[in-house]
Design an enzyme around this catalytic site. Structure first.
Site, PDB file in Angstrom:
ATOM      1  N   ASP B  25       0.868  -1.167   0.000  1.00 44.64           N
ATOM      2  CA  ASP B  25       0.000   0.000   0.000  1.00 44.64           C
ATOM      3  C   ASP B  25       0.908   1.221   0.000  1.00 44.64           C
ATOM      4  OD1 ASP B  25      -1.688   2.106   0.537  1.00 44.64           O
ATOM      5  OD2 ASP B  25      -2.402   1.339   2.473  1.00 44.64           O
ATOM      6  N   LYS B  87       3.049  11.207  -3.340  1.00 44.32           N
ATOM      7  CA  LYS B  87       2.025  10.573  -4.169  1.00 44.32           C
ATOM      8  C   LYS B  87       1.190  11.611  -4.915  1.00 44.32           C
ATOM      9  CE  LYS B  87      -1.520   6.993  -3.630  1.00 44.32           C
ATOM     10  NZ  LYS B  87      -2.108   6.095  -2.612  1.00 44.32           N
ATOM     11  N   GLU B 186      -7.226   0.526  -4.608  1.00 49.11           N
ATOM     12  CA  GLU B 186      -7.237   0.440  -3.138  1.00 49.11           C
ATOM     13  C   GLU B 186      -8.563  -0.063  -2.567  1.00 49.11           C
ATOM     14  OE1 GLU B 186      -5.847   4.331  -2.092  1.00 49.11           O
ATOM     15  OE2 GLU B 186      -3.845   3.881  -2.858  1.00 49.11           O
ATOM     16  N   ASP B 208     -13.229   4.962   1.032  1.00 49.48           N
ATOM     17  CA  ASP B 208     -11.797   4.991   1.344  1.00 49.48           C
ATOM     18  C   ASP B 208     -11.293   6.431   1.385  1.00 49.48           C
ATOM     19  OD1 ASP B 208      -9.059   4.833   1.435  1.00 49.48           O
ATOM     20  OD2 ASP B 208      -8.844   3.470  -0.257  1.00 49.48           O
TER      21      ASP B 208
END
Lengths: 175, 622
Positions: B25, B87, B186, B208
């Site tokens: 992850d 990211k 994800e 999420d």
């Protein structure tokens, strides 16, 4: 627009009877069974050629599922399989066209008035008309004496689907 | 290196050795690695027992970069060389970064490619290289814990990541020396972590909310098949925004301007984050700014005040939920369970609003920080071949529509969002000028109608079109999206067959040569050089091929004539005799021969397995 050059019979690929009426639960279970054996995830450790083959097959199976699941594209696929060519933009049903214009005006009025109840009524009205189209398609395809009349119904269903989408995006804006 | 062999319970003697695989992850704020051991999924910890690796990299002069906790601790004192939340920069150009809505302290420099680089004391580094440092740290952790080299990994990305962001993630893995078996969305990973052991049939929503991104996915689980019905979200909305909202409030209270020093801003952000975390359990939190960062200030915030600060952010997530349900053609009452993923779902207001929206108590039994990596580990274990073949299958979708620029700077959609992958679609175009011999193909991603509102993925030109009257030539453009969600576009003039094809290297991506040179740089300290790596890759591919042909022959030799079987066996033994030698070109040649003589066999086997799958299905029907 979305048709790759092919002569695939999607009904045969998924081993379903070649007809307009479809058993959706059988369709989706056939789809799942096929993806279980052809999906690229099953070939991660296979050779490059097999991986490529898996990708092609999985693509085809996805396409078949998408085309057969949808009532409009399934009719189009049947027409294609029977080599019926529909002429574009030749709908000559003044009554239908008039009704469409009225529905569009109604939609514009709702956009201004923001009346959600009225929008709900419009939704169910369009749904009824869509169903009527599908019923007529079903009758034409099962009668098997000439599929040309299906072209008109396909065009009508396209109209109605577009209107339905617009009503949905209006609903999204209003809520 | 000796490998500890452990077979899965219930599997008995495995037909092949247990391969090491991991799920990663790679988060905005934190990263984790997990694996399946003895049939149990577990997140792996570092030497000091920590599972979470802060996604922070600090570059130093004449020393290897620090990653994780150490880097995070140095963030305030060394802000220019310490990169957090990288990211958010993945697959982005400098123009995009300016529009991120965040003031970043780093010094950006334009590189040779359009990818921005950040200036540090250790030189200019790209977001891909920074992410690769995080991945390398996790790779080391996994390999030292498991005692062997990883065969492959599954890396998760937000479902809402576009093609450029996915490609950048894959490039980072390549730079880190990892083989990516799959990029996994994800929320899908989270669903896997929850779904498999709970045998949950029905429709589920995965909410999420991570540090930097928000994703919502609607999935149907039926007989071991996970079908993603729709996905949506916001790739620039997350817990960091909650911190920022709170930090802005603190700054207003304390009279700090937003052009204050970077380290002061960082300090306020860190304090805000701590207050937010405290408000998860407490009704109020004390806030104290340290004078050494500029201004000393003390105050208090109640949960109610905090809720007001973040209410608009939470509402934005619910708008995306509504859209995702519409795309899936389902209503809220059809949803059986709502799974909460991501550290930011600990915020009480988030749980409350999501619960109200779906009229369900959200599922929070698996640690929201670990759940994504655990699902990824499970998928990695399946893909690497450690689990029986009829286990779970994932059918995923593309998150954003793909299209082409047409006249008037409009975008024509070719593949609509939420189409199941892999997928191929073609669209025909004609020339619009007399005598036109070239056509530019501009590939875009996004939902809006105008080119300027969508993301430009690639632009290429098809040349050699025969000059004809306007509308005379017919050009077919084909989009192909593979199971990782990555796109290839090709264009072909239909009357002559003139062809042009691009693997869509995003406009802000890396050239393969750049990846190779990064790889070389990253290995300059390692024992093996690039040549050795090529050999090893050829050997791995050859072994894989030999194994699959062996299996095919023993299962389906009946599909071959004697002559065909002899030809294949000959090519097979030829490859077996060279594959352990160190001549990589000989291995490649023999592999190519075997590949060629088995191509038809592979196709026949595939067709046979399709027939068999449906034959079984028909029997079930009766």
């Amino acid at each position: 627009m979305n048709d790759l050059p092919h002569t695939d019979n999607y009904f045969e690929l998924l081993q379903l009877p070649v007809q307009y009426a479809i058993d959706k639960s059988r369709l989706s279970s056939a789809y799942r069974e096929l993806q279980r054996v052809v999906h690229p995830d099953r070939f991660v450790n296979a050779s490059a050629h097999e991986r490529c083959l898996a990708q092609q097959k999985a693509t085809l199976v996805n396409d078949a599922y998408r085309i057969l699941r949808d009532d409009l594209s399934r009719a189009q696929h049947l027409l294609q399989l029977n080599q019926v060519e529909c002429q574009p933009h030749t709908l000559s049903d003044p009554e239908f066209l008039m009704a469409q214009m009225q529905l569009r005006e109604e939609l514009e009025m709702i956009a201004a008035s923001k009346d959600l109840d009225q929008l709900g009524a419009l939704f169910s009205h369009v749904q009824q008309q869509q169903q009527a189209c599908k019923d007529r398609l079903q009758a034409i395809f099962s009668a098997k004496d000439g599929f040309q009349p299906a072209c008109d119904e396909v065009t009508k269903l396209q109209f109605l689907n577009k209107l339905y989408e617009e009503a949905e995006s209006l609903e999204e804006r209003l809520t | 290196m000796a490998l500890l062999q452990i077979s899965e319970p219930g599997l008995g003697a495995a037909p092949h050795q247990h391969r090491l695989a991991a799920g990663i992850d790679l988060g905005t704020t934190n990263s984790l690695v997990a694996t399946v051991r003895n049939g149990i999924v577990e997140a792996l910890c570092d030497d000091s027992g920590e599972y979470i690796l802060p996604s922070v990299v600090r570059y130093r002069e004449n020393a290897p970069p620090q990653v994780g906790e150490q880097a995070l601790a140095a963030a305030s004192e060394d802000p220019l060389n310490t990169i957090a939340s990288v990211k958010r920069l993945m697959g982005r150009g400098i123009e995009d970064i300016k529009h991120l809505g965040t003031r970043l302290p780093y010094q950006f420099v334009a590189g040779d490619s359009q990818m921005p680089r950040i200036h540090t004391v250790a030189g200019d580094v790209s977001p891909v290289e920074i992410s690769a440092e995080i991945l390398k740290t996790l790779k080391r952790r996994a390999e030292s814990t498991l005692g062997g080299e990883l065969t492959g990994v599954v890396i998760t990305v937000p479902a809402y990541f576009d093609d450029a962001q996915r490609q950048a993630t894959k490039d980072a893995a390549t730079v880190a020396g990892l083989k990516v078996m799959r990029l996994l969305n994800e929320p899908t990973a989270a669903a896997l972590a929850y779904g498999l052991d709970q045998s949950a049939e029905g429709i589920h929503a995965i909410y999420d909310l991570g540090g930097g991104t928000f994703d919502i996915s609607i999935l149907r689980m039926q007989k071991g098949v996970f079908e993603v019905l729709s996905t949506g979200g916001d790739s620039a909305l997350g817990g960091d925004d909650f911190d920022r909202a709170l930090a802005e409030w603190v700054m207003a209270q304390a009279g700090i301007n937003d052009d204050a020093e970077h380290n002061q801003l960082r300090h306020v952000m860190a304090i805000a984050r701590r207050a937010k975390e405290k408000l998860t359990a407490a009704d109020s939190a004390k806030i104290e700014l340290d004078a050494s960062f500029g201004v000393a200030w003390q105050g208090e915030i109640t949960r109610k005040q905090f809720n007001q600060l973040v209410a608009a952010l939470v509402s934005r997530t619910l708008v995306a939920c509504r859209r995702a349900m519409r795309d899936a053609h389902i209503s809220a009452d059809e949803i059986k369970e709502v799974v909460m993923v991501g550290g930011s779902t600990r915020v009480p207001l988030v749980r409350e609003k999501v619960g109200e929206f779906f009229a369900l108590a959200p599922l929070t039994t698996i640690d929201p920080d670990k759940v994504v990596s655990m699902g990824a580990a499970q998928q990695a274990d399946i893909l690497v071949g450690n689990q029986p073949a009829d286990d779970a299958l994932l059918l995923d979708v593309i998150p954003l529509s793909l299209g082409l620029e047409t006249m008037g700077e409009l975008v024509e959609k070719v593949v609509p969002r939420n189409t199941t992958i892999p997928v191929a679609r073609a669209q025909d175009f004609t020339t619009f000028k007399d005598g036109q011999t070239a056509m530019t193909i501009h590939v875009l991603q996004g939902e809006r109608e105008l080119v300027s509102d969508c993301r430009s993925l690639a632009r290429f030109t098809l040349r050699g079109i025969p000059p004809k009257a306007a509308g005379g030539a017919k050009i077919r453009v084909t989009f192909q999206v593979d199971a990782d969600g990555l796109l290839t576009v090709s264009a072909k003039e239909l009357t002559t067959g003139v062809e042009s094809c691009v693997e869509v290297k995003p406009s802000y991506g890396l050239e393969s040569s750049e990846i190779e040179s990064m790889l070389r740089d990253s290995m300059s300290h390692a024992k093996e050089d690039l040549e050795a790596r090529r050999l090893r890759e050829a050997q791995v591919e050859a072994r894989r091929l030999v194994e699959s042909v062996d299996v095919a022959l023993s299962a389906d030799a009946k599909l071959l004539s004697d002559q065909e079987r002899k030809t294949i066996e000959k090519a097979l033994s030829a490859l077996k005799s060279v594959m352990n030698e160190d001549d990589h070109s000989a291995i490649q040649q023999s592999s190519a021969v075997l590949q060629k003589v088995t191509a038809d066999f592979a196709a026949r086997r595939m067709d046979a397995s399709i027939k068999q799958a449906l034959a079984g299905h028909q029997v079930d029907d009766l």
